[in-house]
Design a protein around this motif. Structure first.
Motif, PDB file in Angstrom:
ATOM      1  N   GLU A 167     -13.774  -3.608   8.746  1.00 45.40           N
ATOM      2  CA  GLU A 167     -14.723  -2.604   9.243  1.00 45.40           C
ATOM      3  C   GLU A 167     -15.751  -3.201  10.200  1.00 45.40           C
ATOM      4  O   GLU A 167     -16.539  -2.460  10.798  1.00 45.40           O
ATOM      5  CB  GLU A 167     -15.443  -1.932   8.072  1.00 45.40           C
ATOM      6  CG  GLU A 167     -14.507  -1.201   7.119  1.00 45.40           C
ATOM      7  CD  GLU A 167     -13.682  -0.141   7.818  1.00 45.40           C
ATOM      8  OE1 GLU A 167     -14.276   0.654   8.582  1.00 45.40           O
ATOM      9  OE2 GLU A 167     -12.460  -0.112   7.618  1.00 45.40           O
ATOM     10  N   ASP A 178     -26.441  -1.715  11.305  1.00 45.16           N
ATOM     11  CA  ASP A 178     -25.238  -0.997  11.729  1.00 45.16           C
ATOM     12  C   ASP A 178     -24.298  -0.730  10.567  1.00 45.16           C
ATOM     13  O   ASP A 178     -23.729   0.358  10.463  1.00 45.16           O
ATOM     14  CB  ASP A 178     -24.491  -1.809  12.802  1.00 45.16           C
ATOM     15  CG  ASP A 178     -25.291  -1.936  14.081  1.00 45.16           C
ATOM     16  OD1 ASP A 178     -25.806  -0.911  14.558  1.00 45.16           O
ATOM     17  OD2 ASP A 178     -25.416  -3.059  14.591  1.00 45.16           O
ATOM     18  N   ILE A 179     -24.117  -1.734   9.721  1.00 49.99           N
ATOM     19  CA  ILE A 179     -23.191  -1.580   8.604  1.00 49.99           C
ATOM     20  C   ILE A 179     -23.656  -2.458   7.449  1.00 49.99           C
ATOM     21  O   ILE A 179     -24.099  -3.593   7.667  1.00 49.99           O
ATOM     22  CB  ILE A 179     -21.747  -1.927   9.017  1.00 49.99           C
ATOM     23  CG1 ILE A 179     -20.759  -1.610   7.890  1.00 49.99           C
ATOM     24  CG2 ILE A 179     -21.625  -3.364   9.500  1.00 49.99           C
ATOM     25  CD1 ILE A 179     -19.301  -1.616   8.339  1.00 49.99           C
ATOM     26  N   LYS A 204     -26.498   2.617   8.990  1.00 49.22           N
ATOM     27  CA  LYS A 204     -25.709   3.616   9.713  1.00 49.22           C
ATOM     28  C   LYS A 204     -24.368   3.867   9.033  1.00 49.22           C
ATOM     29  O   LYS A 204     -23.856   4.992   9.035  1.00 49.22           O
ATOM     30  CB  LYS A 204     -25.493   3.156  11.150  1.00 49.22           C
ATOM     31  CG  LYS A 204     -26.779   3.072  11.975  1.00 49.22           C
ATOM     32  CD  LYS A 204     -26.484   2.603  13.388  1.00 49.22           C
ATOM     33  CE  LYS A 204     -27.767   2.497  14.213  1.00 49.22           C
ATOM     34  NZ  LYS A 204     -28.628   1.386  13.774  1.00 49.22           N
ATOM     35  N   ARG A 205     -23.754   2.820   8.476  1.00 51.45           N
ATOM     36  CA  ARG A 205     -22.502   2.937   7.730  1.00 51.45           C
ATOM     37  C   ARG A 205     -22.606   2.071   6.490  1.00 51.45           C
ATOM     38  O   ARG A 205     -23.272   1.027   6.508  1.00 51.45           O
ATOM     39  CB  ARG A 205     -21.295   2.475   8.562  1.00 51.45           C
ATOM     40  CG  ARG A 205     -21.028   3.265   9.815  1.00 51.45           C
ATOM     41  CD  ARG A 205     -19.800   2.702  10.533  1.00 51.45           C
ATOM     42  NE  ARG A 205     -18.598   2.848   9.726  1.00 51.45           N
ATOM     43  CZ  ARG A 205     -17.648   1.925   9.629  1.00 51.45           C
ATOM     44  NH1 ARG A 205     -17.760   0.766  10.254  1.00 51.45           N
ATOM     45  NH2 ARG A 205     -16.571   2.145   8.891  1.00 51.45           N
ATOM     46  N   GLN A 227     -23.773  10.325   6.682  1.00 49.72           N
ATOM     47  CA  GLN A 227     -23.574   8.878   6.663  1.00 49.72           C
ATOM     48  C   GLN A 227     -22.112   8.554   6.331  1.00 49.72           C
ATOM     49  O   GLN A 227     -21.611   8.955   5.279  1.00 49.72           O
ATOM     50  CB  GLN A 227     -24.496   8.233   5.630  1.00 49.72           C
ATOM     51  CG  GLN A 227     -24.435   6.722   5.592  1.00 49.72           C
ATOM     52  CD  GLN A 227     -25.263   6.160   4.448  1.00 49.72           C
ATOM     53  OE1 GLN A 227     -25.164   6.636   3.313  1.00 49.72           O
ATOM     54  NE2 GLN A 227     -26.086   5.167   4.745  1.00 49.72           N
ATOM     55  N   PRO A 228     -21.402   7.821   7.183  1.00 51.25           N
ATOM     56  CA  PRO A 228     -20.023   7.422   6.863  1.00 51.25           C
ATOM     57  C   PRO A 228     -20.011   6.383   5.735  1.00 51.25           C
ATOM     58  O   PRO A 228     -20.773   5.417   5.761  1.00 51.25           O
ATOM     59  CB  PRO A 228     -19.515   6.803   8.173  1.00 51.25           C
ATOM     60  CG  PRO A 228     -20.479   7.250   9.231  1.00 51.25           C
ATOM     61  CD  PRO A 228     -21.788   7.416   8.540  1.00 51.25           C
ATOM     62  N   VAL A 229     -19.136   6.604   4.734  1.00 52.79           N
ATOM     63  CA  VAL A 229     -19.096   5.740   3.550  1.00 52.79           C
ATOM     64  C   VAL A 229     -17.646   5.428   3.194  1.00 52.79           C
ATOM     65  O   VAL A 229     -16.803   6.333   3.151  1.00 52.79           O
ATOM     66  CB  VAL A 229     -19.787   6.406   2.332  1.00 52.79           C
ATOM     67  CG1 VAL A 229     -19.831   5.440   1.160  1.00 52.79           C
ATOM     68  CG2 VAL A 229     -21.181   6.884   2.697  1.00 52.79           C
ATOM     69  N   GLU A 282     -12.694   7.234   1.088  1.00 52.24           N
ATOM     70  CA  GLU A 282     -13.807   7.617   1.940  1.00 52.24           C
ATOM     71  C   GLU A 282     -14.513   8.812   1.316  1.00 52.24           C
ATOM     72  O   GLU A 282     -13.914   9.563   0.546  1.00 52.24           O
ATOM     73  CB  GLU A 282     -13.340   7.940   3.353  1.00 52.24           C
ATOM     74  CG  GLU A 282     -12.402   9.120   3.469  1.00 52.24           C
ATOM     75  CD  GLU A 282     -11.929   9.361   4.896  1.00 52.24           C
ATOM     76  OE1 GLU A 282     -12.298   8.573   5.790  1.00 52.24           O
ATOM     77  OE2 GLU A 282     -11.178  10.345   5.102  1.00 52.24           O
TER      78      GLU A 282
END
Length: 525
Positions: free
Chosen positions: A286, A360-361, A398-399, A450-452, A462
């Protein structure tokens, strides 16, 4: 001018009922345990000080009686407000047996709250903690029934829900540095982090309290480099010298932690080829060139090892909440230090950036995951681990990629022909119907788009509209018997269910090589 005292003399300055603010981090990092030991001995011999309130921003100790556990005696402590509890098992037992008032607040919140106290402001207003166990609509950060006072309030400001963490006066701040001069200026040249020592000292001073500093050595007045002085003399009341002070519990001094030297990357031991590495490898897929990354404690910090092994570190910036930027985070008990850091900043400044969405992550661990995407790392069974910086980071990055084994308690796996073989299933399921403690809220993530991802050695999920969707499965793993039957709920199964990258399950490098193009969305590329 600060007074130079022996540690037993310094211990007598702490009065019954005082509020102590302790700085330090696990594994002896910036840990003033030499002084804590004297305070403990005085209590055991005289019964004083008693009725203390202990505030510790990070986890402090080694799990073997040091750090916060020096204060874990019935009657010595009335209340503990901790960011992380994992290094103090004796204090955990006092909390579980209702012998103290026990609270757990996010590490970043406590870090920033020290500045609010120093500035004599009413408290900290923030979104961090909403919809988690810190939210007063759940537990309000209370860990047991003895904790009755509300330390957190839900408020509305300009149409937005926020949490308000109330300030409190600090009677004694106990801090650590490397060198003190004759005036009491404290420098940190051999330390692996700054943590919150400056804001803690300011908080005590402006509360009318005192500051006790432990150092390794003394210097003549005027000889310290002012750039290395972290706590100026006007904030320091007492200096205690401990010539045997170690930088961390693992070494008296590692110059690659303090920034004095940089060691070659190949000196760092690669991860063994096992389940931890499998999880870290999938998570590392990722990463994007130019990313600013946070790594959590435990299995998630293996992502840095994989990145180093694959030669990707020059295109990434790893950070940890203790204030380390760049380099590769240290592992285990001394997580909080870092090999070859580019910068070491104060922890409150690090959390300012985190809270503002600068990461960012984030790669974080998970003890339990439930059907709604909630994650628990803070309290399970008879273990009080505490949230540490988990809430601060997971709610603002962010992620987020949560990293864990699919089950625990005896799990054994091996790889053969780029396939995963489960030799022995773990006895404890991690994907449960409902987590015991909400340290991360799937609903909060949904509301904030929020992407998880949830990454394990055999499956990847996901978060989609408040529930989990299975999107990848390891080659060699049976969907029904080795995934679905090991969960307490049934996830959605993607119509495009894919196999995890087979390179994950083969020894040797994965050869992840990146093109020269950097993601344009990453401003700090």
């Amino acid at each position: 001018m600060a007074r130079l005292l022996k540690r037993d003399e310094a211990a007598t300055l702490i009065r019954d009922g005082s509020t102590l603010l302790l700085t330090g981090s696990g594994g002896g990092l910036m840990d003033a345990d030499f002084i804590y030991e004297a305070i403990e001995r005085r209590f055991l011999e005289t019964g004083h000080p008693q009725g203390l309130t202990i505030v510790h921003i990070t986890g402090i100790g080694d799990g073997r009686g040091g750090g916060v556990d020096r204060f874990a005696h019935p009657g010595m402590v009335r209340r503990v407000i901790g960011g992380h509890w994992g290094w103090s098992p004796k204090m955990q037992q006092l909390a579980l047996s209702e012998q103290i008032e026990a609270y757990n607040l996010p590490q970043g919140v406590l870090s920033l709250l020290t500045r609010e106290i120093a500035a004599r402001r009413k408290g900290l207003f923030t979104r961090v903690g909403l919809m988690t166990f810190v939210d007063p609509r759940l537990q309000g950060g209370k860990l047991n029934r003895a904790a009755k006072e509300d330390l957190v309030r839900l408020i509305e400001l300009e149409g937005e829900e926020l949490l308000f963490y109330r300030s409190f006066p600090v009677d004694v701040a106990i801090v650590r540095g490397t060198t003190a001069d004759e005036s009491g200026n404290i420098s940190v040249e051999w330390e692996a982090a700054n943590l919150d020592v400056l804001s803690a000292a300011q908080a005590a001073r402006n509360s009318g309290g005192i500051v006790i500093a432990q150092v390794k050595r003394l210097a003549r007045r005027g000889t310290l480099n002012p750039r290395l002085v972290k706590i100026p003399a006007h904030l320091v009341d007492v200096v205690v010298v401990h010539p045997g002070q170690w930088q961390t519990c693992e070494a008296e001094y590692n110059p690659a932690f303090s920034g004095e030297i940089r060691v070659p990357p190949d000196i760092l031991t690669p991860l063994d080829f096992g389940v931890r590495k499998l999880v870290a490898r999938r998570a590392a897929l990722e990463l994007k060139p130019g990313s600013l990354v946070n790594l959590g404690f435990g299995i998630a910090d293996g992502v840095a090892d994989v990145a180093a092994e694959e030669g990707l570190c020059d295109r990434l910036t790893f950070t940890i909440e203790q204030g380390i930027i760049g380099g590769v985070p240290a592992k285990g008990a001394i997580f909080g230090a870092g090999w070859n850091p580019d910068a070491i900043i104060d922890a409150p400044s690090q959390f300012d950036f985190y809270h503002g969405g600068g990461i960012d992550i984030a790669f974080l661990g998970a003890a339990q995951v439930d059907a709604r995407g909630n994650v628990n790392v803070s309290k399970f069974g008879n273990t009080i681990a505490g949230c540490g910086g988990f809430i601060d980071i997971s709610q603002t990055a962010k992620r987020v990629v949560f990293c864990c084994t699919f089950t625990t308690g005896g799990l054994r796996v091996r790889c053969e022909d780029q396939r995963l073989i489960i030799e022995k299933e773990g006895s404890v399921k991690k994907f449960v119907r409902e987590v015991e403690h909400v340290t991360y809220s799937g609903e909060y993530a949904r509301l904030h788009n929020q992407p998880v991802l949830y990454v394990t050695e055999r499956a990847v999920f996901e978060l989609v509209e408040g529930h989990l969707r299975l999107v990848e499965i390891a080659p060699g793993v049976d969907l029904e018997s080795q995934v679905l039957s090991q969960m307490e709920f049934v996830p959605e199964i993607s119509s495009d269910l894919r196999l995890m990258d087979p390179r994950i399950f083969a020894e040797g490098r994965m050869n992840l090589g990146w093109s020269e193009k950097v993601d344009p969305e990453l401003r700090h590329a």
